[in-house]
Scaffold this motif. Structure first.
Motif, mmCIF file in Angstrom:
data_model
loop_
_atom_site.group_PDB
_atom_site.id
_atom_site.type_symbol
_atom_site.label_atom_id
_atom_site.label_comp_id
_atom_site.label_asym_id
_atom_site.label_seq_id
_atom_site.Cartn_x
_atom_site.Cartn_y
_atom_site.Cartn_z
ATOM 1 N N ASN A 86 -47.891 -24.307 -1.984
ATOM 2 C CA ASN A 86 -49.171 -24.962 -1.704
ATOM 3 C C ASN A 86 -49.169 -26.442 -2.089
ATOM 4 O O ASN A 86 -49.672 -27.282 -1.347
ATOM 5 C CB ASN A 86 -50.312 -24.252 -2.429
ATOM 6 C CG ASN A 86 -50.578 -22.877 -1.854
ATOM 7 O OD1 ASN A 86 -50.262 -22.606 -0.707
ATOM 8 N ND2 ASN A 86 -51.132 -21.999 -2.660
ATOM 9 N N ALA A 87 -48.621 -26.767 -3.249
ATOM 10 C CA ALA A 87 -48.679 -28.144 -3.747
ATOM 11 C C ALA A 87 -47.552 -29.033 -3.229
ATOM 12 O O ALA A 87 -47.762 -30.227 -3.008
ATOM 13 C CB ALA A 87 -48.664 -28.146 -5.272
ATOM 14 N N TYR A 88 -46.350 -28.472 -3.026
ATOM 15 C CA TYR A 88 -45.192 -29.312 -2.718
ATOM 16 C C TYR A 88 -44.451 -28.946 -1.429
ATOM 17 O O TYR A 88 -43.481 -29.586 -1.081
ATOM 18 C CB TYR A 88 -44.208 -29.298 -3.893
ATOM 19 C CG TYR A 88 -44.819 -29.906 -5.129
ATOM 20 C CD1 TYR A 88 -44.922 -31.294 -5.258
ATOM 21 C CD2 TYR A 88 -45.349 -29.115 -6.141
ATOM 22 C CE1 TYR A 88 -45.515 -31.863 -6.368
ATOM 23 C CE2 TYR A 88 -45.943 -29.685 -7.261
ATOM 24 C CZ TYR A 88 -46.021 -31.054 -7.361
ATOM 25 O OH TYR A 88 -46.623 -31.633 -8.464
ATOM 26 N N GLY A 89 -44.902 -27.900 -0.744
ATOM 27 C CA GLY A 89 -44.280 -27.550 0.528
ATOM 28 C C GLY A 89 -42.939 -26.864 0.420
ATOM 29 O O GLY A 89 -42.125 -26.951 1.335
ATOM 30 N N ASP A 93 -39.640 -18.393 0.904
ATOM 31 C CA ASP A 93 -38.371 -17.753 1.249
ATOM 32 C C ASP A 93 -37.150 -18.551 0.803
ATOM 33 O O ASP A 93 -36.038 -18.021 0.808
ATOM 34 C CB ASP A 93 -38.297 -17.440 2.743
ATOM 35 C CG ASP A 93 -38.318 -18.672 3.628
ATOM 36 O OD1 ASP A 93 -38.893 -19.703 3.218
ATOM 37 O OD2 ASP A 93 -37.765 -18.605 4.746
ATOM 38 N N ILE A 94 -37.315 -19.809 0.394
ATOM 39 C CA ILE A 94 -36.167 -20.557 -0.142
ATOM 40 C C ILE A 94 -36.332 -20.857 -1.636
ATOM 41 O O ILE A 94 -35.501 -21.551 -2.219
ATOM 42 C CB ILE A 94 -35.882 -21.859 0.644
ATOM 43 C CG1 ILE A 94 -37.023 -22.869 0.532
ATOM 44 C CG2 ILE A 94 -35.516 -21.565 2.081
ATOM 45 C CD1 ILE A 94 -36.663 -24.258 1.028
ATOM 46 N N ASP A 127 -28.618 -28.832 3.742
ATOM 47 C CA ASP A 127 -29.238 -29.203 5.014
ATOM 48 C C ASP A 127 -30.318 -28.200 5.409
ATOM 49 O O ASP A 127 -31.400 -28.595 5.837
ATOM 50 C CB ASP A 127 -28.179 -29.315 6.117
ATOM 51 C CG ASP A 127 -27.231 -30.483 5.908
ATOM 52 O OD1 ASP A 127 -27.621 -31.458 5.224
ATOM 53 O OD2 ASP A 127 -26.091 -30.418 6.406
ATOM 54 N N ALA A 128 -30.030 -26.915 5.269
ATOM 55 C CA ALA A 128 -31.014 -25.879 5.605
ATOM 56 C C ALA A 128 -32.207 -25.949 4.656
ATOM 57 O O ALA A 128 -33.361 -25.789 5.079
ATOM 58 C CB ALA A 128 -30.367 -24.496 5.551
ATOM 59 N N PHE A 129 -31.953 -26.209 3.380
ATOM 60 C CA PHE A 129 -33.006 -26.330 2.374
ATOM 61 C C PHE A 129 -33.936 -27.490 2.734
ATOM 62 O O PHE A 129 -35.158 -27.337 2.775
ATOM 63 C CB PHE A 129 -32.355 -26.550 1.006
ATOM 64 C CG PHE A 129 -33.320 -26.587 -0.147
ATOM 65 C CD1 PHE A 129 -33.739 -25.419 -0.759
ATOM 66 C CD2 PHE A 129 -33.794 -27.800 -0.635
ATOM 67 C CE1 PHE A 129 -34.627 -25.451 -1.837
ATOM 68 C CE2 PHE A 129 -34.678 -27.852 -1.701
ATOM 69 C CZ PHE A 129 -35.093 -26.663 -2.308
ATOM 70 N N VAL A 130 -33.357 -28.642 3.044
ATOM 71 C CA VAL A 130 -34.134 -29.832 3.407
ATOM 72 C C VAL A 130 -34.937 -29.583 4.682
ATOM 73 O O VAL A 130 -36.123 -29.918 4.754
ATOM 74 C CB VAL A 130 -33.200 -31.059 3.558
ATOM 75 C CG1 VAL A 130 -33.899 -32.220 4.253
ATOM 76 C CG2 VAL A 130 -32.671 -31.492 2.199
ATOM 77 N N ASP A 131 -34.308 -28.973 5.688
ATOM 78 C CA ASP A 131 -35.012 -28.693 6.942
ATOM 79 C C ASP A 131 -36.206 -27.768 6.723
ATOM 80 O O ASP A 131 -37.263 -27.962 7.330
ATOM 81 C CB ASP A 131 -34.066 -28.083 7.979
ATOM 82 C CG ASP A 131 -33.080 -29.090 8.544
ATOM 83 O OD1 ASP A 131 -33.299 -30.309 8.387
ATOM 84 O OD2 ASP A 131 -32.072 -28.653 9.139
ATOM 85 N N SER A 132 -36.067 -26.775 5.853
ATOM 86 C CA SER A 132 -37.171 -25.844 5.570
ATOM 87 C C SER A 132 -38.345 -26.557 4.925
ATOM 88 O O SER A 132 -39.503 -26.334 5.294
ATOM 89 C CB SER A 132 -36.710 -24.705 4.658
ATOM 90 O OG SER A 132 -35.822 -23.860 5.333
ATOM 91 N N CYS A 136 -42.079 -27.224 6.578
ATOM 92 C CA CYS A 136 -43.259 -26.725 5.871
ATOM 93 C C CYS A 136 -44.264 -27.843 5.604
ATOM 94 O O CYS A 136 -45.461 -27.690 5.847
ATOM 95 C CB CYS A 136 -42.844 -26.046 4.567
ATOM 96 S SG CYS A 136 -44.198 -25.215 3.711
ATOM 97 N N VAL A 137 -43.793 -28.985 5.119
ATOM 98 C CA VAL A 137 -44.690 -30.104 4.804
ATOM 99 C C VAL A 137 -45.325 -30.648 6.077
ATOM 100 O O VAL A 137 -46.535 -30.896 6.123
ATOM 101 C CB VAL A 137 -43.954 -31.227 4.029
ATOM 102 C CG1 VAL A 137 -44.804 -32.480 3.922
ATOM 103 C CG2 VAL A 137 -43.562 -30.730 2.636
#
Length: 193
Positions: A86-89, A93-94, A127-132, A136-137
């Motif tokens: 909620n606060a940081y996007g 699931d990650i 890369d997958a972490f950043v894309d998620s 979300c944001v």
């Protein structure tokens, strides 16, 4: 005597080359998923805050809501996955990809400035972490005003920092992070529309 001096200089040069090689490998170990020079996410955020100019500072708090720290970054309890999303996007699931987090948020409004550093678990696909996080944001429905900009920074392959908010505050944060943190580089910067 001459041979001894030449031999001594040659030995010193060899040791110097080994020393330089060792320093180079240490600098790259984080890039390869090895150890970072930063002990935890809180140290990363504090290093950024240290380079802020007096005119760049703003009223802030850090950490999660239950353990908030005033006027400084604070450690974030990573078991609070709903609050992280909620606060940081950070999509739930990650959330299992992180082992530590620290945050700083503008006291007036989270959409004015929100920044957080995550220490990734070894083997996490950055890369997958950043894309998620980016997805979300950018897909969020904002309640109290909309932030202008999102920036995501890779710090030596072990930490990911995200920040969003007013363009000027995000730009200050980005500049300070890049100057304060060894191995920091912007991996994503996008307007939030």
């Amino acid at each position: 005597m001459k041979k001894t001096v030449v031999l001594f200089i040659a030995v010193m040069m060899v040791f110097s080359l080994f020393g330089c090689g060792g320093k180079q490998n240490n600098g790259q170990s984080g890039q390869e998923g090895g150890e970072s020079q930063y002990a935890d996410a809180l140290e990363v955020m504090n290093e950024v805050l240290k380079v802020y100019g007096e005119d760049e500072l703003f009223a802030m708090y850090g950490g999660d809501l239950e353990n908030a720290v005033m006027d400084a970054p604070g450690k974030f309890d990573i078991s609070k996955t709903e609050e992280l999303e909620n606060a940081y996007g950070l999509p739930e699931d990650i959330s299992s990809d992180i082992e530590d987090a620290a945050s700083m948020m503008h006291m007036m409004n989270a959409n004015t400035f929100s920044g957080i550093a995550y220490r990734l678990k070894e083997g996490t696909d950055m890369d997958a972490f950043v894309d998620s996080i980016k997805s979300c944001v950018l897909a969020k429905q904002w309640v109290c005003g909309q932030p202008d900009t999102l920036v995501i920074i890779n710090v030596d392959g072990r930490y990911v920092i995200t920040a969003f908010g007013a363009a000027e505050l995000v730009e200050d944060f980005k500049s300070n992070a890049l100057s304060a943190l060894s191995g920091a580089q912007v991996v994503t910067e996008a307007p939030i529309a």
